[in-house]
Design a protein around this motif. Structure first.
Motif, PDB file in Angstrom:
ATOM      1  N   LYS A 174     -86.877  94.301  19.247  1.00 27.83           N
ATOM      2  CA  LYS A 174     -86.687  92.937  18.834  1.00 27.83           C
ATOM      3  C   LYS A 174     -85.374  92.437  18.210  1.00 27.83           C
ATOM      4  O   LYS A 174     -85.048  91.539  18.537  1.00 27.83           O
ATOM      5  CB  LYS A 174     -87.749  92.695  17.729  1.00 27.83           C
ATOM      6  CG  LYS A 174     -87.848  91.321  17.080  1.00 27.83           C
ATOM      7  CD  LYS A 174     -88.910  91.203  16.291  1.00 27.83           C
ATOM      8  CE  LYS A 174     -89.077  89.693  15.726  1.00 27.83           C
ATOM      9  NZ  LYS A 174     -90.191  89.547  14.883  1.00 27.83           N
TER      10      LYS A 174
ATOM     11  N   CYS B 179     -93.405  90.391  20.386  1.00 30.81           N
ATOM     12  CA  CYS B 179     -93.091  90.675  18.935  1.00 30.81           C
ATOM     13  C   CYS B 179     -92.289  89.449  18.471  1.00 30.81           C
ATOM     14  O   CYS B 179     -92.411  89.205  17.047  1.00 30.81           O
ATOM     15  CB  CYS B 179     -92.611  91.907  18.548  1.00 30.81           C
ATOM     16  SG  CYS B 179     -91.052  92.343  19.281  1.00 30.81           S
TER      17      CYS B 179
ATOM     18  N   ARG C 277     -94.568  97.274  16.935  1.00 28.64           N
ATOM     19  CA  ARG C 277     -93.955  96.144  16.244  1.00 28.64           C
ATOM     20  C   ARG C 277     -93.287  96.661  15.020  1.00 28.64           C
ATOM     21  O   ARG C 277     -92.150  95.958  14.620  1.00 28.64           O
ATOM     22  CB  ARG C 277     -94.975  95.055  15.936  1.00 28.64           C
ATOM     23  CG  ARG C 277     -94.165  93.918  15.538  1.00 28.64           C
ATOM     24  CD  ARG C 277     -95.300  92.727  15.537  1.00 28.64           C
ATOM     25  NE  ARG C 277     -94.760  91.526  15.250  1.00 28.64           N
ATOM     26  CZ  ARG C 277     -95.376  90.441  15.141  1.00 28.64           C
ATOM     27  NH1 ARG C 277     -96.626  90.245  15.293  1.00 28.64           N
ATOM     28  NH2 ARG C 277     -94.786  89.345  14.582  1.00 28.64           N
ATOM     29  N   CYS C 278     -93.980  97.119  14.239  1.00 33.80           N
ATOM     30  CA  CYS C 278     -93.337  97.522  12.766  1.00 33.80           C
ATOM     31  C   CYS C 278     -92.034  98.498  12.812  1.00 33.80           C
ATOM     32  O   CYS C 278     -91.483  98.497  11.753  1.00 33.80           O
ATOM     33  CB  CYS C 278     -94.468  97.942  11.996  1.00 33.80           C
ATOM     34  SG  CYS C 278     -95.233  99.548  12.366  1.00 33.80           S
ATOM     35  N   SER C 279     -92.053  99.126  13.934  1.00 37.94           N
ATOM     36  CA  SER C 279     -90.796 100.055  13.710  1.00 37.94           C
ATOM     37  C   SER C 279     -90.125 100.162  15.078  1.00 37.94           C
ATOM     38  O   SER C 279     -89.082 100.938  15.144  1.00 37.94           O
ATOM     39  CB  SER C 279     -91.314 101.669  13.767  1.00 37.94           C
ATOM     40  OG  SER C 279     -92.291 102.018  14.815  1.00 37.94           O
ATOM     41  N   CYS C 280     -90.084  99.248  15.795  1.00 33.67           N
ATOM     42  CA  CYS C 280     -89.453  98.981  17.228  1.00 33.67           C
ATOM     43  C   CYS C 280     -88.092  98.168  16.688  1.00 33.67           C
ATOM     44  O   CYS C 280     -87.980  97.265  16.171  1.00 33.67           O
ATOM     45  CB  CYS C 280     -90.104  98.046  18.228  1.00 33.67           C
ATOM     46  SG  CYS C 280     -89.326  98.083  19.758  1.00 33.67           S
TER      47      CYS C 280
ATOM     48  N   GLU D 140     -95.309  85.259  16.236  1.00 34.23           N
ATOM     49  CA  GLU D 140     -96.056  85.762  15.175  1.00 34.23           C
ATOM     50  C   GLU D 140     -97.611  86.299  15.478  1.00 34.23           C
ATOM     51  O   GLU D 140     -97.992  87.212  14.601  1.00 34.23           O
ATOM     52  CB  GLU D 140     -96.330  84.439  14.184  1.00 34.23           C
ATOM     53  CG  GLU D 140     -95.066  84.110  13.615  1.00 34.23           C
ATOM     54  CD  GLU D 140     -95.150  82.960  12.476  1.00 34.23           C
ATOM     55  OE1 GLU D 140     -96.183  82.954  11.975  1.00 34.23           O
ATOM     56  OE2 GLU D 140     -94.224  82.276  12.489  1.00 34.23           O
TER      57      GLU D 140
ATOM     58  N   GLN E 223     -99.325  91.318  19.152  1.00 33.76           N
ATOM     59  CA  GLN E 223    -100.034  92.341  18.834  1.00 33.76           C
ATOM     60  C   GLN E 223     -99.385  93.747  19.140  1.00 33.76           C
ATOM     61  O   GLN E 223    -100.324  94.987  19.413  1.00 33.76           O
ATOM     62  CB  GLN E 223    -101.551  92.414  19.367  1.00 33.76           C
ATOM     63  CG  GLN E 223    -102.470  91.175  19.066  1.00 33.76           C
ATOM     64  CD  GLN E 223    -102.486  90.935  17.612  1.00 33.76           C
ATOM     65  OE1 GLN E 223    -103.044  91.979  16.861  1.00 33.76           O
ATOM     66  NE2 GLN E 223    -102.287  90.057  16.700  1.00 33.76           N
TER      67      GLN E 223
END
Length: 147
Positions: free
Chosen positions: A107, A91, A101-104, A94, A97
């Protein structure tokens, strides 16, 4: 976190050269032999460090490698940033995949860890690593004399 061999060998090369007296030159084979690392790989690294302006490389009979800059100007954090790719997980890239990714939250944690790692390196220069310059020199020269 682990540095690549490329960065490790670049740092070792700078330490070796920094341990030499002001007008002393080294050969890639000397550095590779002292550390028992690949001559061919080190040759590419030395070439790259020369292109970055950190080393003077001179070909020919009296050729060799020397530092092109003062060890006080080589900031370890800056150098590592320049040599490493810090895509610790997918992640960070860019094009990653990763499904979550959007809620982890991983990162963010890894970004903090990377920032802290580099912040420590930012506090040091090559000169700081050469405080025991004579001891390093003795170790490097002793290794060459036993091979």
């Amino acid at each position: 976190m682990q540095l690549t061999n490329y960065t490790d060998y670049a740092l070792r090369t700078l330490l070796y050269l920094g341990s030499l007296s002001d007008h002393e030159r080294a050969q890639v084979k000397d550095i590779a032999g002292a550390y028992q690392i690949s001559f061919n790989h080190l040759q590419k690294i030395v070439h790259d460090l020369g292109k970055k302006g950190l080393l003077h490389t001179t070909r020919g009979k009296n050729g060799g490698i020397t530092l092109a800059v003062s060890p006080t100007t080589v900031n370890l954090g800056e150098l590592v940033r320049e040599l490493e790719v810090f895509d610790l997980v997918e992640c960070f890239n860019e094009d990653g995949q990763c499904l979550i990714r959007c809620s982890c939250k991983l990162k963010s944690v890894l970004h903090q860890a990377k920032t802290a790692f580099l912040a420590v390196l930012d506090q040091y220069t090559l000169d700081d690593l050469l405080e025991n310059k004579q001891e390093l020199y003795s170790l490097f020269m002793g290794k060459q004399n036993t091979d």
